[in-house]
Design a protein around this motif. Structure first.
Motif, PDB file in Angstrom:
ATOM      1  N   ASN A   1     -17.847 126.997 133.277  1.00 26.44           N
ATOM      2  CA  ASN A   1     -17.330 125.632 133.258  1.00 26.44           C
ATOM      3  C   ASN A   1     -18.261 124.642 132.571  1.00 26.44           C
ATOM      4  OD1 ASN A   1     -14.917 126.210 134.559  1.00 26.44           O
ATOM      5  ND2 ASN A   1     -15.820 125.999 136.584  1.00 26.44           N
TER       6      ASN A   1
ATOM      7  N   PRO B   1     -20.361 122.750 129.644  1.00 25.26           N
ATOM      8  CA  PRO B   1     -20.051 122.468 128.237  1.00 25.26           C
ATOM      9  C   PRO B   1     -20.736 123.465 127.316  1.00 25.26           C
ATOM     10  CG  PRO B   1     -20.655 120.469 129.405  1.00 25.26           C
ATOM     11  CD  PRO B   1     -20.974 121.612 130.327  1.00 25.26           C
TER      12      PRO B   1
ATOM     13  N   GLN C   1     -16.170 123.929 117.206  1.00 27.17           N
ATOM     14  CA  GLN C   1     -15.043 123.091 117.596  1.00 27.17           C
ATOM     15  C   GLN C   1     -13.903 123.332 116.607  1.00 27.17           C
ATOM     16  OE1 GLN C   1     -14.790 121.036 120.480  1.00 27.17           O
ATOM     17  NE2 GLN C   1     -16.502 122.413 120.881  1.00 27.17           N
TER      18      GLN C   1
ATOM     19  N   THR D   1     -14.644 119.856 136.868  1.00 24.16           N
ATOM     20  CA  THR D   1     -14.818 120.913 135.875  1.00 24.16           C
ATOM     21  C   THR D   1     -13.506 121.656 135.648  1.00 24.16           C
ATOM     22  OG1 THR D   1     -15.572 122.450 137.600  1.00 24.16           O
ATOM     23  CG2 THR D   1     -17.253 121.223 136.406  1.00 24.16           C
TER      24      THR D   1
ATOM     25  N   GLU E   1     -11.458 119.580 133.229  1.00 23.97           N
ATOM     26  CA  GLU E   1     -11.996 119.709 131.880  1.00 23.97           C
ATOM     27  C   GLU E   1     -11.608 121.044 131.259  1.00 23.97           C
ATOM     28  OE1 GLU E   1     -16.174 119.142 132.100  1.00 23.97           O
ATOM     29  OE2 GLU E   1     -16.039 117.072 132.818  1.00 23.97           O
ATOM     30  N   ARG E   2     -11.606 122.066 132.088  1.00 22.56           N
ATOM     31  CA  ARG E   2     -11.303 123.396 131.599  1.00 22.56           C
ATOM     32  C   ARG E   2      -9.848 123.506 131.142  1.00 22.56           C
ATOM     33  NH1 ARG E   2     -11.945 128.970 135.029  1.00 22.56           N
ATOM     34  NH2 ARG E   2     -11.806 130.399 133.283  1.00 22.56           N
TER      35      ARG E   2
ATOM     36  N   GLU F   1      -9.238 121.602 127.764  1.00 23.97           N
ATOM     37  CA  GLU F   1     -10.243 121.890 126.748  1.00 23.97           C
ATOM     38  C   GLU F   1      -9.644 121.914 125.334  1.00 23.97           C
ATOM     39  OE1 GLU F   1     -12.823 124.508 124.326  1.00 23.97           O
ATOM     40  OE2 GLU F   1     -11.103 125.376 125.376  1.00 23.97           O
ATOM     41  N   ASP F   2     -10.355 121.333 124.371  1.00 28.31           N
ATOM     42  CA  ASP F   2      -9.861 121.176 123.003  1.00 28.31           C
ATOM     43  C   ASP F   2      -9.533 122.503 122.324  1.00 28.31           C
ATOM     44  OD1 ASP F   2     -10.076 118.485 123.259  1.00 28.31           O
ATOM     45  OD2 ASP F   2     -11.829 118.241 121.968  1.00 28.31           O
TER      46      ASP F   2
ATOM     47  N   GLN G   1      -8.746 125.417 123.475  1.00 27.40           N
ATOM     48  CA  GLN G   1      -7.559 126.075 124.011  1.00 27.40           C
ATOM     49  C   GLN G   1      -6.294 125.456 123.414  1.00 27.40           C
ATOM     50  OE1 GLN G   1      -6.881 128.668 125.425  1.00 27.40           O
ATOM     51  NE2 GLN G   1      -5.122 128.552 126.776  1.00 27.40           N
TER      52      GLN G   1
END
Length: 313
Positions: A10, A12, A18, A53, A56-57, A60-61, A63
Motif C-alpha cells: 500500500n 507509494p 507512471q 491506504t 488510494e489503492r 490508483e492511476d 490501474q
C-alpha cells in the motif's frame, strides 16, 4: 512467514513508471474522465472504511490506465470493469487475507515466485503436479488472489509493474484434476483477464501435449487479442533461455538455478480440515479416474466435433 507484506504493497511506489505519462492528449482526457468516475464511486463503496491506504489503492492511476488499455480507451467499459473489480474484492474481503487462510495451499509448492525474465519482470512458477484436490473454493480464491497481490508487490519493487508466469505441466495426471473447482477457476479467469491481464507480460506453457493444445483451441476464441499474445507454448525446454537468463531459471526448466521451494507451516492444525476435505474428495476422484478411460474415446470425438464446428464458423 510468507514473502508478502500488505502494508508495504500500500505504500507509494517511487520506482514504478507512471503510465499516464505515456498517454496522448485524447487518451489523457479519457483517463481524467475515468479517474473522476472512479473517485466518485470509491467514496460510495468505501464510505465505511477508515483505511486511507485502501482508498488510494482502489483509485490508483496505473490501474485506471490498464483498464483503459484493456478496453481500447472506452471509458464506460473501463469503469464497468473497475466496478466489478472493487465489488468482487470487497465481497471476498480481499484486503484482509491472512497467512493462516492460505498457508496450507502455499506449503504445497504448487506455485511460488522465483527469478525474473530478461525484462526484469518477477516470475511465478506453477507446478500443477503438486496440486491435490480438496481445498474449498473460498480457500482457492484467496490463495490465487494472495499470489496475485504478492506478484504486484514484487513487480512494483522491480519497477516494471508486470509479471511472467511459467506454467509447468510436467507430471500432470488424473489425480491433479480438481473438477469441483472448474467453475471457480472459470470465474477467476474472468476476473484475472478483466483486471490483471495488463499485469502479465507472458505465460509460458511447458510440455503442452496435443490434448492441452486442443482444449486451448476451444478456449482461445473467448480470450481478448491482447491476452492471446501473452501465451507462449514451449515445446523445447531449451527455448526458455530465449526469455530468461539461465541463472534465473530452475535446472528443470533449462537453467542453472538449484533453488528449492520450501515453506514451514507453523500451525499444523490449520490443515486438518483441509486434509479431511481431501479425503472426501479423493473418493470422487477415484470414481472419476475409474470412468476416465471409458470416456476417453467419446471425449476425443466431442472435442474433434467442436473443433470442426469452430473451423466452419
Amino acid at each position: 512467514m510468507l514473502d508478502f507484506d500488505q502494508k508495504k504493497l500500500n505504500q507509494p511506489k517511487k520506482t514504478i513508471p507512471q503510465l499516464k505519462d505515456s498517454l496522448n492528449e485524447s487518451q489523457t482526457l479519457k483517463f481524467q474522465q475515468l479517474k473522476q468516475k472512479i473517485f466518485d464511486e470509491a467514496h460510495k463503496q468505501l464510505l465505511d472504511s477508515k483505511d486511507g491506504t485502501k482508498f488510494e489503492r482502489y483509485t490508483e492511476d496505473n490501474q485506471a490506465v490498464r483498464l483503459l488499455w484493456a478496453q481500447d480507451f472506452n471509458v464506460e467499459k473501463a469503469f464497468t470493469m473497475w466496478q466489478k473489480w472493487i465489488t468482487w474484492r470487497l465481497k471476498i474481503n480481499a484486503d484482509d487475507i491472512k497467512e493462516e487462510d492460505i498457508a496450507c495451499e502455499y506449503q504445497s509448492g504448487k506455485a511460488f515466485w522465483h527469478g525474473k525474465d530478461k525484462l526484469n519482470n518477477p516470475c511465478i512458477v506453477v507446478k500443477v503436479k503438486n496440486h491435490i484436490p480438496g481445498a474449498s473454493s473460498d480457500t482457492m480464491v484467496k490463495y490465487v488472489l494472495f499470489l496475485i497481490e504478492q506478484g504486484i508487490q514484487k513487480s512494483e519493487e522491480a519497477g516494471t509493474g508486470m509479471i511472467s508466469i511459467i506454467w509447468d505441466r510436467e507430471g500432470f495426471n488424473i489425480k491433479n484434476v480438481d473438477y469441483k473447482l472448474f467453475e471457480t477457476f472459470k470465474q477467476l479467469n474472468q476476473v484475472i483477464q478483466d483486471n490483471y491481464a495488463e499485469r502479465i507480460q507472458k505465460v509460458y506453457i511447458l510440455y503442452p501435449n496435443w490434448f492441452f493444445k486442443t482444449i486451448y483451441a476451444l478456449v482461445k476464441p473467448f480470450l481478448t487479442e491482447r491476452t492471446k499474445k501473452k501465451v507462449i507454448f514451449v515445446d523445447q525446454i531449451e527455448d526458455m533461455t530465449t526469455y530468461f537468463e539461465p541463472s534465473e531459471l530452475l535446472i528443470e526448466h533449462g537453467g542453472t538455478s538449484a533453488y528449492k521451494f520450501s515453506y514451514k507451516l507453523e500451525k499444523k492444525s490449520l490443515c486438518q480440515q483441509q486434509e479431511s476435505e481431501q479425503q472426501i474428495n479423493q473418493v470422487d476422484q477415484n470414481l472419476l479416474s475409474n470412468n476416465f478411460d471409458c470416456c476417453g474415446v467419446q471425449l476425443q470425438q466431442e472435442i474433434r466435433a467442436d473443433l470442426e464446428d469452430e473451423c466452419k464458423g
